[in-house]
Write a protein that holds these residues in place. Structure first.
Motif, PDB file in Angstrom:
ATOM      1  N   PRO A   8     -28.748 -11.411 -54.351  1.00 40.10           N
ATOM      2  CA  PRO A   8     -27.671 -12.171 -53.716  1.00 40.10           C
ATOM      3  C   PRO A   8     -27.917 -12.342 -52.224  1.00 40.10           C
ATOM      4  N   ARG A   9     -27.365 -13.407 -51.684  1.00 41.54           N
ATOM      5  CA  ARG A   9     -27.376 -13.630 -50.243  1.00 41.54           C
ATOM      6  C   ARG A   9     -25.939 -13.829 -49.791  1.00 41.54           C
ATOM      7  N   VAL A  10     -25.566 -13.140 -48.726  1.00 41.20           N
ATOM      8  CA  VAL A  10     -24.207 -13.210 -48.195  1.00 41.20           C
ATOM      9  C   VAL A  10     -24.300 -13.530 -46.710  1.00 41.20           C
ATOM     10  N   ARG A  11     -23.481 -14.469 -46.279  1.00 42.70           N
ATOM     11  CA  ARG A  11     -23.466 -14.813 -44.861  1.00 42.70           C
ATOM     12  C   ARG A  11     -22.038 -14.706 -44.338  1.00 42.70           C
ATOM     13  N   ILE A  24     -16.744 -17.014 -45.547  1.00 45.05           N
ATOM     14  CA  ILE A  24     -17.711 -16.138 -46.204  1.00 45.05           C
ATOM     15  C   ILE A  24     -18.473 -16.987 -47.201  1.00 45.05           C
ATOM     16  N   ARG A  25     -19.793 -16.958 -47.115  1.00 47.04           N
ATOM     17  CA  ARG A  25     -20.639 -17.766 -47.997  1.00 47.04           C
ATOM     18  C   ARG A  25     -21.574 -16.866 -48.779  1.00 47.04           C
ATOM     19  N   THR A  26     -21.643 -17.086 -50.089  1.00 45.83           N
ATOM     20  CA  THR A  26     -22.522 -16.293 -50.944  1.00 45.83           C
ATOM     21  C   THR A  26     -23.357 -17.213 -51.824  1.00 45.83           C
ATOM     22  N   ALA A  55     -14.809 -10.280 -54.601  1.00 42.48           N
ATOM     23  CA  ALA A  55     -15.061  -9.803 -53.244  1.00 42.48           C
ATOM     24  C   ALA A  55     -13.959  -8.819 -52.867  1.00 42.48           C
ATOM     25  N   TYR A  76     -23.223 -21.035 -55.693  1.00 40.70           N
ATOM     26  CA  TYR A  76     -22.863 -20.897 -54.285  1.00 40.70           C
ATOM     27  C   TYR A  76     -21.356 -20.807 -54.232  1.00 40.70           C
ATOM     28  N   PHE A  91     -19.328  -7.315 -52.565  1.00 35.97           N
ATOM     29  CA  PHE A  91     -19.356  -8.492 -53.423  1.00 35.97           C
ATOM     30  C   PHE A  91     -20.001  -8.098 -54.743  1.00 35.97           C
ATOM     31  N   TRP A  93     -21.144  -9.613 -58.650  1.00 35.02           N
ATOM     32  CA  TRP A  93     -21.362 -10.672 -59.630  1.00 35.02           C
ATOM     33  C   TRP A  93     -21.593  -9.990 -60.969  1.00 35.02           C
ATOM     34  N   ALA A 105     -21.491  -5.998 -46.829  1.00 37.25           N
ATOM     35  CA  ALA A 105     -21.613  -6.521 -45.470  1.00 37.25           C
ATOM     36  C   ALA A 105     -20.516  -5.891 -44.620  1.00 37.25           C
TER      37      ALA A 105
END
Length: 110
Positions: A8-11, A24-26, A55, A76, A91, A93, A105
Motif C-alpha cells: 500500500p501507499r499512503v499520502r 488522505i490518499r491511499t 482507516a 485509489y 489503514f 485493506w 502514518a
C-alpha cells in the motif's frame, strides 16, 4: 486462491494545524478480479477483490468502505479528515480470503 495484496501507499501531510482539513490518499496494488471473466480454457476466473477498506485514527474508525467487483484494479481511495490533534493512522485493506494488509502514518500539529 487469492492473489497477494500489494504494497500500500499512503499520502498524508507530515503536519497540519488544529482544525485544518487534510486529504488522505491511499493506493494499493491488487488485480481486483471480478469473477466474470474466463481464462483461455474457458473456465471462470474466480472472484478476487479487496472487499473492505478501513482507516483508524488513534484506534478509532474514521472512515470505512465496502468495495465491489466494479472497482478497478489498484484501488485509489481519498477522503478528507479534520485534524484536531497529533496522532497515528492505521489503514487496513481486506480481501475476499480475509487476508489483510496494513499501513500506518503519523501526523503532527504545526
Amino acid at each position: 486462491m487469492a492473489s497477494p495484496i500489494g504494497q500500500p501507499r499512503v499520502r498524508i501531510p507530515a503536519q497540519a494545524r488544529a482544525g485544518e482539513v487534510i486529504e488522505i490518499r491511499t493506493l494499493i496494488s491488487h488485480i481486483m478480479e471480478t469473477g466474470l471473466r474466463r481464462d483461455a480454457a474457458g473456465a471462470i476466473i474466480p472472484r478476487d477483490i479487496i472487499k473492505r477498506f478501513e482507516a483508524k485514527f488513534d484506534g478509532q474508525v474514521i472512515f470505512g468502505m465496502d468495495l465491489a467487483s466494479a472497482i478497478s484494479a489498484n484501488p485509489y481511495i481519498a477522503f478528507p479528515f479534520k485534524v484536531e490533534k497529533a496522532g497515528s493512522f492505521e489503514f487496513v485493506w481486506t480481501n475476499d480470503a480475509g487476508e489483510e494488509r496494513k499501513a500506518t502514518a503519523e501526523i503532527r500539529l504545526s
